[in-house]
Design a protein around this motif. Structure first.
Motif, short mmCIF file in Angstrom:
data_model
loop_
_atom_site.label_atom_id
_atom_site.label_comp_id
_atom_site.label_asym_id
_atom_site.label_seq_id
_atom_site.Cartn_x
_atom_site.Cartn_y
_atom_site.Cartn_z
N LEU A 94 -6.51 -3.25 -0.35
CA LEU A 94 -6.07 -4.45 -0.72
C LEU A 94 -6.87 -5.47 -0.05
O LEU A 94 -6.55 -5.58 1.31
N SER A 95 -7.95 -5.82 -0.72
CA SER A 95 -9.21 -6.71 0.05
C SER A 95 -8.51 -8.01 -0.54
O SER A 95 -8.27 -8.29 -1.40
N ILE A 96 -8.91 -8.99 0.66
CA ILE A 96 -8.67 -10.49 0.22
C ILE A 96 -9.58 -11.25 0.28
O ILE A 96 -10.49 -11.39 1.23
N ASN A 97 -9.75 -12.34 -0.75
CA ASN A 97 -10.54 -13.43 -0.76
C ASN A 97 -12.04 -13.01 -0.68
O ASN A 97 -12.42 -12.48 -1.48
N ASP A 98 -12.62 -13.17 0.62
CA ASP A 98 -13.97 -12.92 0.55
C ASP A 98 -14.29 -11.47 0.71
O ASP A 98 -15.68 -10.85 0.73
N ALA A 135 0.92 -1.27 -0.10
CA ALA A 135 0.05 0.05 -0.16
C ALA A 135 0.79 1.22 0.03
O ALA A 135 0.65 2.32 -0.87
N GLU A 136 1.89 1.34 0.74
CA GLU A 136 2.88 2.59 0.88
C GLU A 136 3.38 2.63 -0.42
O GLU A 136 3.88 3.87 -0.71
N THR A 152 -8.87 2.67 -10.76
CA THR A 152 -8.79 1.44 -11.43
C THR A 152 -8.17 0.16 -10.53
O THR A 152 -7.74 0.47 -9.43
N ALA A 153 -8.36 -1.17 -10.86
CA ALA A 153 -8.17 -2.09 -10.13
C ALA A 153 -8.13 -3.13 -10.89
O ALA A 153 -8.22 -3.38 -12.01
N ALA A 154 -7.06 -4.36 -10.18
CA ALA A 154 -6.84 -5.49 -10.75
C ALA A 154 -6.67 -6.65 -9.49
O ALA A 154 -6.80 -6.31 -8.52
N LYS A 187 -7.53 -8.10 -4.23
CA LYS A 187 -7.87 -6.92 -5.16
C LYS A 187 -7.05 -5.61 -4.97
O LYS A 187 -7.02 -5.37 -3.66
N VAL A 188 -6.41 -5.17 -5.76
CA VAL A 188 -5.77 -4.08 -5.42
C VAL A 188 -6.13 -2.74 -6.23
O VAL A 188 -6.45 -2.83 -7.68
#
Ligand code: MN
Ligand code: MN
Length: 288
Positions: A56-60, A36-37, A96-98, A82-83
């Protein structure tokens, strides 16, 4: 057409490069806080500002998690991350995200589903298009790969200093419809899941904003922070001074705090997002 189109294009390039930098850093053992930084540092090094803390969200978790300053979590094999990055130049915003699956390919088709859904919507995107047409393209693409679109998260138009400017681009049909006009900037952001297809609110995700200016007399520390962030979203990582940081933690209830969006069936979630300029007969990708 935004008068300062060049600024929107530069904000888009910075956002796209920041997204790719973050995605490239997400590997087994990398620290979530460091990623993130680094991404936010890159945006600032290019003369921009983060439009919101890097998600920065992870999994569910679908969205709205950012690491706090003490976050010790490291990415592990199998995490679906998800970034989601926003960059702005004097209010011209890109979003924007990937999605990255760490060290595995078990969810490769879930990750591909949202990437393909953005491309399917991009092929339909032109001045005068009904948002429903884009929703249909997204929904069909995700269903065809065997997943569900997340029905209560949507893409959105963007205006100067305004991330969610009014028109929505739902990820399923039948929700709402509007037409997109030439010169509008729109973020298309499908989410796909192997769960219920809806998100709900989870725990506090470390992102917050001021609803209104705090009283300078009663809350001098908060007032100083309001001077920095106004009503834009921010997080404790952006407040280096220990005394301001502790005032902020105590005052959390006075601020709007964003819960993490969690998939209701605890399915794994992927996301892809790109920002576009709508033009006659087509669109311009602003976040390559
Ligand atoms: Mn967005
Ligand atoms: Mn986003």
């Amino acid at each position: 057409m935004p008068k300062d189109l060049d600024r929107w294009r530069r904000a888009g390039k910075i956002g796209g490069a920041a997204r790719d930098l973050g995605a490239g850093m997400i590997r087994e053992g990398a620290s979530r806080r460091d990623v993130a930084e680094e991404v936010e540092k890159y945006i600032r090094s290019q003369g921009g500002q983060p439009a919101f803390p890097v998600n920065l969200s992870i999994n569910d978790e679908a969205a709205h998690f950012t690491p706090d300053p003490e976050d010790m979590r490291r990415f592990a094999v199998g995490d679906v991350v998800k970034v989601d990055v926003g960059a702005h130049l004097d209010g011209a915003i890109s979003d924007t995200a990937a999605t990255v699956e760490v060290g595995a390919t078990k969810y490769a088709s879930l990750v591909a589903a949202t990437r393909s859904a953005v491309e399917a919507a991009e092929r339909e995107l032109r001045a005068g298009v009904e948002t429903m047409t884009l929703s249909r393209a997204i929904e069909r693409t995700i269903h065809a790969l065997g997943f569900k679109p997340v029905e209560n998260l949507t893409g959105h138009t963007i205006e100067s200093y305004l991330l969610h400017a009014g028109k929505s681009v739902p990820n399923v049909t039948g929700m709402s419809t509007a037409r997109l006009e030439p010169g509008e900037v729109v973020a298309i952001e499908p989410f796909a899941t192997n769960g219920a297809g809806r998100i709900g609110n989870g725990a506090f995700g470390n992102i917050m904003r001021f609803r209104e200016p705090p009283s300078a007399k009663k809350f001098p520390e908060l007032s100083e922070l309001f001077g920095r962030f106004r009503t834009l979203p921010f997080c404790a990582r952006w407040v280096p001074e220990p005394e301001l940081r502790s005032a902020l933690l105590k005052a959390r209830k006075r601020l709007q705090t964003y819960p993490v969006f969690v998939e209701e069936g605890h399915g794994w979630v992927s996301q892809a997002e790109r920002t576009f300029l709508v033009v006659e007969g087509g669109c311009e990708l602003l976040t390559p």
